[in-house]
Structure formats: structure tokens, C-alpha cells
Design an enzyme around this catalytic site. Structure first.
Site, PDB file in Angstrom:
ATOM      1  CG  ASP A  13      -1.817  -1.261   1.225  1.00 23.36           C
ATOM      2  OD1 ASP A  13      -2.233  -1.708   0.141  1.00 23.36           O
ATOM      3  OD2 ASP A  13      -2.025  -1.814   2.319  1.00 23.36           O
ATOM      4  CE  LYS A  16       2.263  -2.602  -4.338  1.00 18.30           C
ATOM      5  NZ  LYS A  16       2.079  -2.190  -2.937  1.00 18.30           N
ATOM      6  N   GLY A  40      -4.654  -4.280  -3.745  1.00 17.06           N
ATOM      7  CA  GLY A  40      -5.633  -3.209  -3.946  1.00 17.06           C
ATOM      8  C   GLY A  40      -4.852  -1.958  -4.296  1.00 17.06           C
ATOM      9  CG  HIS A  41      -2.223  -1.845  -6.866  1.00 20.16           C
ATOM     10  ND1 HIS A  41      -1.344  -2.353  -7.774  1.00 20.16           N
ATOM     11  CD2 HIS A  41      -1.949  -2.480  -5.701  1.00 20.16           C
ATOM     12  CE1 HIS A  41      -0.568  -3.257  -7.179  1.00 20.16           C
ATOM     13  NE2 HIS A  41      -0.938  -3.362  -5.934  1.00 20.16           N
ATOM     14  CD  GLN A 223       0.406  -9.166  -2.939  1.00 20.07           C
ATOM     15  OE1 GLN A 223       0.898  -9.739  -3.889  1.00 20.07           O
ATOM     16  NE2 GLN A 223      -0.825  -8.718  -2.963  1.00 20.07           N
TER      17      GLN A 223
HETATM   18  P1  GDP Z   1      -0.752   0.310  -3.565  1.00 21.45           P
HETATM   19  O1  GDP Z   1      -1.395  -0.947  -3.090  1.00 21.45           O
HETATM   20  O2  GDP Z   1       0.726   0.326  -3.339  1.00 21.45           O
HETATM   21  O3  GDP Z   1      -1.092   0.667  -4.981  1.00 21.45           O
HETATM   22  O4  GDP Z   1      -1.326   1.479  -2.638  1.00 21.45           O
HETATM   23  P2  GDP Z   1      -2.878   1.683  -2.186  1.00 21.45           P
HETATM   24  O5  GDP Z   1      -3.644   2.197  -3.334  1.00 21.45           O
HETATM   25  O6  GDP Z   1      -3.375   0.476  -1.496  1.00 21.45           O
HETATM   26  O7  GDP Z   1      -2.700   2.789  -1.055  1.00 21.45           O
HETATM   27  C1  GDP Z   1      -2.087   4.001  -1.309  1.00 21.45           C
HETATM   28  C2  GDP Z   1      -3.086   5.128  -1.016  1.00 21.45           C
HETATM   29  O8  GDP Z   1      -2.397   6.366  -0.968  1.00 21.45           O
HETATM   30  C3  GDP Z   1      -4.150   5.310  -2.082  1.00 21.45           C
HETATM   31  O9  GDP Z   1      -5.326   5.747  -1.475  1.00 21.45           O
HETATM   32  C4  GDP Z   1      -3.576   6.400  -2.981  1.00 21.45           C
HETATM   33  O10 GDP Z   1      -4.564   7.153  -3.672  1.00 21.45           O
HETATM   34  C5  GDP Z   1      -2.895   7.255  -1.970  1.00 21.45           C
HETATM   35  N1  GDP Z   1      -1.703   7.978  -2.431  1.00 21.45           N
HETATM   36  C6  GDP Z   1      -0.731   7.571  -3.282  1.00 21.45           C
HETATM   37  N2  GDP Z   1       0.239   8.499  -3.345  1.00 21.45           N
HETATM   38  C7  GDP Z   1      -0.126   9.507  -2.516  1.00 21.45           C
HETATM   39  C8  GDP Z   1       0.497  10.744  -2.115  1.00 21.45           C
HETATM   40  O11 GDP Z   1       1.592  11.104  -2.541  1.00 21.45           O
HETATM   41  N3  GDP Z   1      -0.189  11.503  -1.199  1.00 21.45           N
HETATM   42  C9  GDP Z   1      -1.406  11.136  -0.678  1.00 21.45           C
HETATM   43  N4  GDP Z   1      -1.993  11.931   0.208  1.00 21.45           N
HETATM   44  N5  GDP Z   1      -2.003   9.981  -1.037  1.00 21.45           N
HETATM   45  C10 GDP Z   1      -1.361   9.175  -1.925  1.00 21.45           C
HETATM   46  P1  IMO Z   2      -0.971  -4.253  -2.242  1.00 16.77           P
HETATM   47  O1  IMO Z   2      -0.551  -4.766  -3.610  1.00 16.77           O
HETATM   48  C1  IMO Z   2      -0.946  -4.832   2.072  1.00 16.77           C
HETATM   49  C2  IMO Z   2      -0.930  -8.985   3.515  1.00 16.77           C
HETATM   50  C3  IMO Z   2      -2.180  -9.427   4.264  1.00 16.77           C
HETATM   51  C4  IMO Z   2      -1.566 -10.421   5.237  1.00 16.77           C
HETATM   52  C5  IMO Z   2      -0.478 -11.086   4.388  1.00 16.77           C
HETATM   53  C6  IMO Z   2      -0.884 -12.430   3.790  1.00 16.77           C
HETATM   54  O2  IMO Z   2      -2.245  -3.494  -2.253  1.00 16.77           O
HETATM   55  O3  IMO Z   2       0.162  -3.523  -1.586  1.00 16.77           O
HETATM   56  P2  IMO Z   2      -2.467 -13.090   1.765  1.00 16.77           P
HETATM   57  O4  IMO Z   2      -3.938 -12.893   1.560  1.00 16.77           O
HETATM   58  O5  IMO Z   2      -1.618 -12.490   0.690  1.00 16.77           O
HETATM   59  O6  IMO Z   2      -2.109 -14.526   2.020  1.00 16.77           O
HETATM   60  O7  IMO Z   2      -2.138 -12.306   3.145  1.00 16.77           O
HETATM   61  O8  IMO Z   2      -0.166 -10.164   3.363  1.00 16.77           O
HETATM   62  N1  IMO Z   2      -1.179  -8.423   2.170  1.00 16.77           N
HETATM   63  C7  IMO Z   2      -1.134  -7.107   1.886  1.00 16.77           C
HETATM   64  N2  IMO Z   2      -0.961  -6.037   2.688  1.00 16.77           N
HETATM   65  N3  IMO Z   2      -1.095  -4.657   0.743  1.00 16.77           N
HETATM   66  C8  IMO Z   2      -1.255  -5.722  -0.078  1.00 16.77           C
HETATM   67  O9  IMO Z   2      -1.290  -5.606  -1.414  1.00 16.77           O
HETATM   68  C9  IMO Z   2      -1.314  -7.015   0.490  1.00 16.77           C
HETATM   69  N4  IMO Z   2      -1.483  -8.254  -0.018  1.00 16.77           N
HETATM   70  C10 IMO Z   2      -1.380  -9.108   1.019  1.00 16.77           C
HETATM   71  O10 IMO Z   2      -2.787  -8.348   4.925  1.00 16.77           O
HETATM   72  O11 IMO Z   2      -0.937  -9.736   6.288  1.00 16.77           O
HETATM   73 MG    MG Z   3      -2.874  -1.597  -1.776  1.00 14.71          MG
END
Ligand code: GDP
Ligand code: IMO
Ligand code: MG
Length: 426
Positions: A13, A16, A40-41, A223
Site C-alpha cells: 500500500d 504502487k 488493492g491499487h 504486495q
Molecule cells: P498500492 O497498493 O501500493 O497501490 O497502494 P494503495 O492504493 O493500497 O494505497 C495508497 C493510497 O495512498 C491510495 O489511497 C492512494 O490514492 C494514496 N496515495 C498515493 N500516493 C499519494 C500521495 O503522494 N499523497 C497522498 N496523500 N495519497 C497518496
Molecule cells: P498491495 O498490492 C498490504 C498482507 C495481508 C496479510 C499477508 C498475507 O495493495 O500492496 P495473503 O492474503 O496475501 O495470504 O495475506 O499479506 N497483504 C497485503 N498487505 N497490501 C497488499 O497488497 C497485500 N497483499 C497481502 O494483509 O498480512
Molecule cells: Mg494496496
């Protein structure tokens, strides 16, 4: 610059999706190589928010071919739910290509994920419950089902039978659950075959040819490094290899193909699920990071645990992945702090460690050693260049860069595509 890897440098998270989207206009292929719909991106384009789970984020970029590589585990029901939802918002998904060798998440994998977590009780991993671990376990045990198997009913029947043989014993005798019939699994899986077939290809051949033609291919990590099954905080990890090495096996390309490896890293740290996290905060700073950062999981809706930036983790990620640069995200979240702690090393049983300790037991005992930086006390979400950033934000970025083991490419100052300060062109 034909092959670029974007991956998570912490526990997931990091942003990415945003990093991938930012590079999107110049890429021809966007490829997922590991994990599944546990990801979840989030991508925000012109104020409109999209979330991708199994689909590569490049699906949102017109002209970019989204590819699901052989290293991914595919839940066909989740795949079509996601395609249908994104189609409805006017996104063209017709170019999606899926590897014939990707493994299939069946209903019994989801069941096994849930019952094993429940069985673990207080020792549970906190998985996403999507069947990821049991599907990779079957792959390694050689009892998995691959996408290509869905197109040969008799082979599929044999494989499902073999896979269920032992699982049904475990389900019935250990977990006191109903056995799952081969027929119900076959009926479910075969119902997706026709719709899947035109999307399926030899994606390794496709991607190697694209690279031969000097096309730009982006490998979008899911991840993160600290969730890697080998290099992460085992056993509190996912069951795949989200590090840069996993890109080669998960896509079927050679390591010498890769030109750039970008580690996405937050200006602080978060983690979902169980496991050690040295800089985790349990005070109002933690609550404030959670609130201002909006730290709620995109896939599971779970609250993310929050803590300060950990430069030991950053250096470890730089080393394990061979990072050529970092993308520092969410700097804007720190706007209102007067003083920002950064973990520069650990104290473990009275000894200072500047690098990741060798064992998980030591990591569990790691206490952060902090250095403190002055905050900037200003909204930076409108800054678009390094010079526009307040002096103390510049100092924070430079200090982090110096201690993290790779140059910083860009800094995120908000979720939007345009809310980015590029420090150097790549
Ligand atoms: P990912 O799984 O690595 O793609 O990240 P997620 O989407 O799960 O979580 C990142 C969160 O941070 C999302 O809600 C993005 O919209 C938000 N985000 C990404 N870059 C920035 C930033 O530079 N500033 C802020 N405030 N939010 C950001
Ligand atoms: P993105 O791509 C954050 C974590 C789960 C758990 C562990 C194992 O959005 O960064 P699993 O279901 O993969 O066997 O769970 O990994 N986990 C993540 N945490 N972001 C993710 O994906 C994750 N994908 C798996 O919370 O701790
Ligand atoms: Mg994510």
C-alpha cells in the site's frame, strides 16, 4: 528504457498504483507477475478514483496492453467481477492478456484460507482470505490447476480430483466442514472457460518479443518486499515473491532484460494484518497518520497499522531488490507535524543494528533508534517542483534519500496523478 519494475519497498500500500499510472503514458505493456486479488491499487485520474485488484493498473491507460503473467494466481470469478465493474465505468478491457500457466484460485482454496486462519487463532497471519496461500501451496505441491487446464475438461477433472482428495480429508476430519465435490468445482470453473479463452496466451513469448522490439514494458508489483515469502517477515508474509527477482519467474523474462527497478516507499510506514513492525505507533501520532493518510485497506477495508519511516527497511529493500531508485509517496500526510521521527537503526537486546538483523526473533525484539527532523507546517499538496517545497520538506527528503540506499526519483504530495514532484528524470 524498455523494462521497468515498480514494486513495494515496505509492507504494501505504498502507492504502487499511482507510480504505475504516472509512468503510464509512456508504456506499451503493464504486467502483473505475482500475487492475485489480495492486492488493492488506487489510481486517481482527474479526481476520479479507481481501484484495481487483479487487473494491472495499466488497464486505465489507453493503448497500454495489460498482462497477467504466469506468476499470478487468478480467481476467475473475481477477475470477471472486476472486469465488469471497470467496463461499466467506460474503461476498455478488451486488450487484457492472461498467461496460460497462471494458477487458478478455486472455491476450495478460499475455503482452506479461511479455515486455516480460524484454526491458527491468535497466531493467525491476517490474510486477505482470497485463497492466495492455499493456491500457491498447491502450485508448489504440484497439485495446482493452471488456466490452460480449464480448456480440457478431462484433464481438469483429474486435477481437481487429485487436489480435493487430501483437502476433503482435512476439511471433514480436522475442520469439521462439509467435503467439496469434484462436480461442483468443475461446474464452477468450466463456466468461465469460454469467456477466458480469447484472453489466454503465451505471455512470456509475447513480452520477450515486445522487449526485442524495444517496446516499454512495466512490471507492476503487488504486495511488497517485507511481505515476500523468502525475504519478508516470515511467516507473516504473503505466499509469493513480490521482490524484483520474482518478476523474472513471474513473467518468464531473463534478469538482464530489466533496466530500472523502482521501489515505492511511503514517507512513513503502514502494515495490514499481523506481524512485527518496529516503528508502529500506538499513540495519537499513529491515530493521526491513520486519519490524515486515510489508511484503510482497499481490498479488505481493514485499518492499516501506522508508524514512522524506517530507513533500515528502506536500505534492506534497496539491497534485496537492487533498486535503481525510490518513489517517495504521501509526504503531504506529514504536513502538520512539528517534529518528525525517522528510524535510522535498531536496538536489539542492547546491541545497535544498522542493517536488518539476521533472524526473525531479533527483528521481533527490534526497538527503533530515532533521528528527529523539523516539520514544515505547510500544505505541500500544490507543490510541483523541488524548489516550491518548503526548506524543511527538502531537508527531510534529502535526509531520507541519504539513508535509504538508492536515489529518489520523485515525491508524491497527493493522490492525484499530477500531485507529484519529479526530482530527476528517468
Ligand atoms: P498500492 O497498493 O501500493 O497501490 O497502494 P494503495 O492504493 O493500497 O494505497 C495508497 C493510497 O495512498 C491510495 O489511497 C492512494 O490514492 C494514496 N496515495 C498515493 N500516493 C499519494 C500521495 O503522494 N499523497 C497522498 N496523500 N495519497 C497518496
Ligand atoms: P498491495 O498490492 C498490504 C498482507 C495481508 C496479510 C499477508 C498475507 O495493495 O500492496 P495473503 O492474503 O496475501 O495470504 O495475506 O499479506 N497483504 C497485503 N498487505 N497490501 C497488499 O497488497 C497485500 N497483499 C497481502 O494483509 O498480512
Ligand atoms: Mg494496496
Amino acid at each position: 528504457m524498455p523494462a521497468i519494475v515498480v514494486l513495494g519497498a515496505q509492507w504494501g500500500d505504498e502507492g504502487k498504483g499511482k507510480a504505475t499510472d504516472l509512468l503510464g503514458s509512456s508504456i506499451d505493456y503493464c504486467v502483473r507477475t505475482s500475487g492475485g486479488n489480495n492486492a488493492g491499487h488506487t489510481i486517481v485520474i482527474n479526481g476520479e478514483k479507481f481501484a484495481t485488484h487483479l487487473l494491472p493498473s495499466g488497464i486505465l491507460t489507453p493503448g497500454c496492453v495489460p498482462v497477467i503473467g504466469n506468476g499470478v494466481v487468478v480467481d476467475p470469478a473475481a477477475l470477471f467481477r472486476e472486469i465488469d465493474a471497470i467496463d461499466e465505468r467506460g474503461v476498455d478491457t478488451s486488450g487484457l492478456v492472461i498467461s496460460a500457466n497462471a494458477h487458478v484460485i478455486a472455491s476450495y482454496h478460499r475455503t482452506m484460507d479461511k479455515v486455516t486462519e480460524r484454526f491458527l487463532g491468535k497466531n493467525q497471519i491476517g490474510t486477505t482470505g482470497r485463497g492466495i496461500g492455499p493456491t500457491y501451496a498447491d502450485k508448489i505441491s504440484r497439485t495446482g490447476i493452471r488456466i490452460a487446464d480449464l480448456f480440457d475438461e478431462s484433464i481438469l477433472e483429474q486435477k481437481v480430483e487429485a487436489s480435493l482428495d487430501l483437502k476433503n480429508q482435512i476439511l471433514a476430519k480436522i475442520y469439521n466442514r462439509r467435503a467439496i465435490t469434484v462436480e461442483e468445482v468443475l461446474e464452477d470453473l468450466l463456466s468461465y472457460a469460454e469467456r477466458l479463452k480469447p484472453m489466454v496466451a503465451d505471455t512470456s513469448l509475447l513480452l520477450n518479443r515486445a522487449l526485442d522490439e524495444n517496446k516499454t514494458v512495466l512490471f507492476e508489483g503487488a504486495q511488497a518486499t517485507m511481505l515476500d515469502v523468502d525475504h519478508g517477515t516470515y511467516p507473516f508474509v504473503t505466499s509469493s515473491s513480490p521482490v524484483s527477482g520474482g518478476v523474472c519467474t513471474g513473467a518468464g523474462i531473463g534478469p538482464k532484460r530489466i533496466d530500472r527497478i523502482i521501489g515505492v516507499i511511503k514517507a512513513y510506514t503502514t502494515r495490514v494484518g499481523a506481524g512485527p513492525f518496529p516503528t508502529e505507533l500506538f499513540d495519537e501520532d499513529g491515530e493521526k497518520l491513520w486519519r490524515i493518510g486515510g489508511e484503510v485497506g482497499v481490498s479488505t477495508g481493514r485499518d492499516r497499522r501506522c508508524g514512522w519511516y524506517d530507513a533500515v527497511v528502506a536500505r534492506y529493500s534497496a539491497r534485496i531488490n537492487g533498486l535503481t531508485e525510490f518513489f517517495l509517496t504521501k509526504l503531504d500526510v506529514l504536513d502538520s507535524w512539528e517534529r518528525i521521527p525517522v528510524c535510522v537503526g535498531y536496538e536489539i537486546d542492547g546491541v545497535r543494528h544498522d542493517e536488518m538483523p539476521m533472524t526473525q526473533t531479533e527483528f521481533h525484539h527490534a526497538k527503533p533508534i530515532y533521528e528527529y527532523f523539523d516539520g514544515w507546517g505547510k500544505d505541500i499538496s500544490g507543490c510541483r517542483s523541488y524548489d516550491e517545497l518548503p526548506k524543511n520538506a527538502q531537508v527531510y527528503i534529502k535526509a531520507l534519500e541519504d539513508m535509504s540506499g538508492a536515489p529518489f526519483w520523485a515525491v508524491g504530495v497527493g493522490p492525484g496523478r499530477e500531485q507529484t514532484v519529479v526530482l530527476r528524470d528517468i
